[in-house]
Design an enzyme around this catalytic site. Structure first.
Site, PDB file in Angstrom:
ATOM      1  CB  SER A  69      14.969   7.391  36.649  1.00 28.29           C
ATOM      2  OG  SER A  69      14.241   6.361  37.295  1.00 28.29           O
ATOM      3  CE  LYS A  70      22.182   7.699  39.961  1.00 27.64           C
ATOM      4  NZ  LYS A  70      22.075   9.091  40.411  1.00 27.64           N
ATOM      5  NE  ARG A  71      11.302   4.951  39.253  1.00 24.51           N
ATOM      6  CZ  ARG A  71      10.722   5.362  38.131  1.00 24.51           C
ATOM      7  NH1 ARG A  71      10.209   4.503  37.287  1.00 24.51           N
ATOM      8  NH2 ARG A  71      10.658   6.652  37.841  1.00 24.51           N
ATOM      9  CG  HIS A  72      14.145   2.107  34.730  1.00 30.44           C
ATOM     10  ND1 HIS A  72      13.839   3.444  34.751  1.00 30.44           N
ATOM     11  CD2 HIS A  72      12.990   1.454  34.509  1.00 30.44           C
ATOM     12  CE1 HIS A  72      12.549   3.598  34.540  1.00 30.44           C
ATOM     13  NE2 HIS A  72      12.007   2.408  34.398  1.00 30.44           N
TER      14      HIS A  72
END
Ligand code: GLU
Length: 491
Positions: free
Chosen positions: A253-256
């Site tokens: 996800s964007k957190r990565h």
């Protein structure tokens, strides 16, 4: 021998950006078609009108073009199985749904939205399926309601007992209890097919042989198969792809990091590097090789190299691939590619663009590293005088204090200010003073850059800075060194 032509399709719903997972699906569909001499089809699945996002169709075309996934049939180029946009096929689905009603495999359902909501409310928190209220309505009653123009949907009759097993090329045999399957809606009251129905009818009508998609569709596949069975159509080969996770084991996800193709390109990754990384996201060649062009992949890709364990999208690995592709770029293309990043740092015109490209090409692994790497060229960096010390080059602040004024004088009147001219002048000074090259180059590079590590050496830096700025920086350095030695003398 099966002589069917292999036909794969990429069937995106235009609901947003093209994500790494979508691109992998498209890539594998493409590679299966190419490796087996088949055809790759693009079909836009826009049945769910409420979820459509402006610009999403454009992003699909742009991405496919940027990575070189050329389709053989599709909305823009046509083909004998068109139209290739589901909303343009709208009229085609009803007769198929009605055929199943006639054959007793589907039925009209007149339940109102209120009734369905009430049904949900009776068991809050639980996933309750439709209670099959209309499944066995007497035919006279059905006709009466139809004649009265009562709003209705068409639902598929699922078997009430037994189980269904299907084969997936990656996951093997999967069995599902039929009682878990709801009587799904095939045609909605507005006449639009449901996504699941349109998908199956289209895959059949477009003679698709391989259906490739994310493993989140595994649980819907028995429903698709019951439809194929109901029509007596041949089931395609299913190729479900493993989940994509980050290094921490959680769903990507964007957190990565950036997760859409567009965002990755904006961060300075090359389409070829992105494709190469994605190709290995769940697929492994027999010989563990890593670097592949799209043509090479097209030749050797095979479904049996796909693994079902979750695939890790590793941004470090992507940066490594990017570096490899950057190194292999023709110099002119590299220079053009980095130009926008350089203008952001230098403005227009970029000084010595060819020389900058020569310095950066062996060193960067993505565009985003450039500003940091060249900042010292646009802004004077604060630095400690200790930087002038370097054992290998027999350099020290004291030797720099002696050599820098000589360098200043040697370079002050130099014109033209070219790489060759600066080089020759500095080398002549070294020879005249009986100094080794490093003894002159070290203090020059420190004075010009204020950093121990720079892309390129003293000469290249001087050329990019230009004569005035080079002399100004030399002047600052020699004044600081003189000041420091005076302080020492006083002490
Ligand atoms: N339209 C679906 C999606 O974008 C494709 C599913 C399939 O390939 O069957 O996820």
């Amino acid at each position: 021998m099966d002589t069917t032509v292999v036909r794969t399709r990429y069937a995106p719903s235009p609901t947003g950006m093209m994500h790494i997972g979508n691109l992998r699906t498209a890539l594998y569909e493409y590679l299966i078609a190419r490796s087996l001499g088949g055809r790759f089809i693009l079909r836009i699945e826009d049945t769910d009108q409420e979820r459509l996002v402006d610009g999403a169709v454009d992003a699909i075309y742009k991405t496919l073009r940027a990575v070189g996934l050329r389709h053989d049939e599709g909305p823009d180029i046509g083909g004998q199985y068109g139209p290739y946009v589901q909303s343009e096929r709208r009229r085609l689905y009803r007769p198929y749904a009605e055929q199943l009603v006639r054959e007793g495999k589907a039925y009209y359902c007149f339940c109102t939205r209120e009734r369905l909501e009430q049904l949900k409310a009776t068991a809050p928190g639980e996933v309750v399926g439709y209670d099959r209220h209309c499944r066995d309505l007497p035919s006279g009653e059905v006709q009466r309601l139809l004649d009265a123009g009562t709003a209705c949907v068409i639902r598929q009759k699922m078997p009430l007992s037994g189980s269904k097993t299907f084969q997936d090329a990656v996951y093997g045999a999967i069995t599902v209890d039929n009682r878990e399957l709801e009587d799904q809606v095939l045609l909605k009251s507005d006449g639009f097919p449901t996504y699941n129905f349109a998908n199956v009818v289209d895959d059949h009508l477009m003679a698709i042989t391989h259906v490739v998609r994310g493993s989140e569709y595994l649980s819907s596949t028995p429903k698709y198969n019951l439809l194929y069975d109901a029509f007596g159509w041949q089931v395609p080969t299913y190729v479900h792809l493993p989940l994509i996770i980050g290094k921490d084991g959680r769903k990507l996800s964007k957190r990565h990091g950036a997760t859409s193709f567009e965002a990755l390109v904006q961060e300075g990754y090359l389409p070829e590097a992105i494709v190469n990384t994605i190709a290995l996201l769940g697929w492994c060649p027999k010989d563990n090789r890593e670097l592949f062009s799209l043509d090479e992949l097209s030749a050797i890709f095979s479904v049996d190299g796909i693994s079902k364990s979750p695939s890790v999208f590793d941004y470090d690995k992507l940066a490594w691939f990017n570096g490899e592709y950057i190194r292999a770029m023709p110099a002119g293309r590299f220079q053009a590619w980095i130009h926008p990043a350089l203008t952001q740092v230098f403005g227009e015109p970029v000084p010595e663009p060819a020389l900058l490209a020569e310095l950066l090409q062996p060193r960067i692994s993505r565009l985003a590293e450039i500003p940091e790497m060249v900042r010292f060229l646009t802004a004077r960096q604060p630095y400690e005088l200790d930087l002038f010390s370097n054992k290998k080059n027999k350099a020290s602040p004291e030797s720099a204090a002696r050599i820098l004024p000589l360098l200043y004088d040697a370079l002050a009147g130099l014109a033209p200010w070219t790489r060759q001219a600066v080089h020759d002048r500095v080398m002549a000074l070294a020879a005249g003073q009986e100094l080794k090259t490093g003894q002159v180059m070290w203090p020059l590079r420190i004075a010009l850059s204020g950093q121990a590590v720079t892309p390129g050496g003293a000469i290249e830096i001087a050329v990019i800075l230009g004569r005035d700025e080079s002399l100004a920086r030399l002047n600052i350095a020699l004044e600081r060194l003189a000041g420091a030695s005076a302080e020492k003398g006083d002490a």
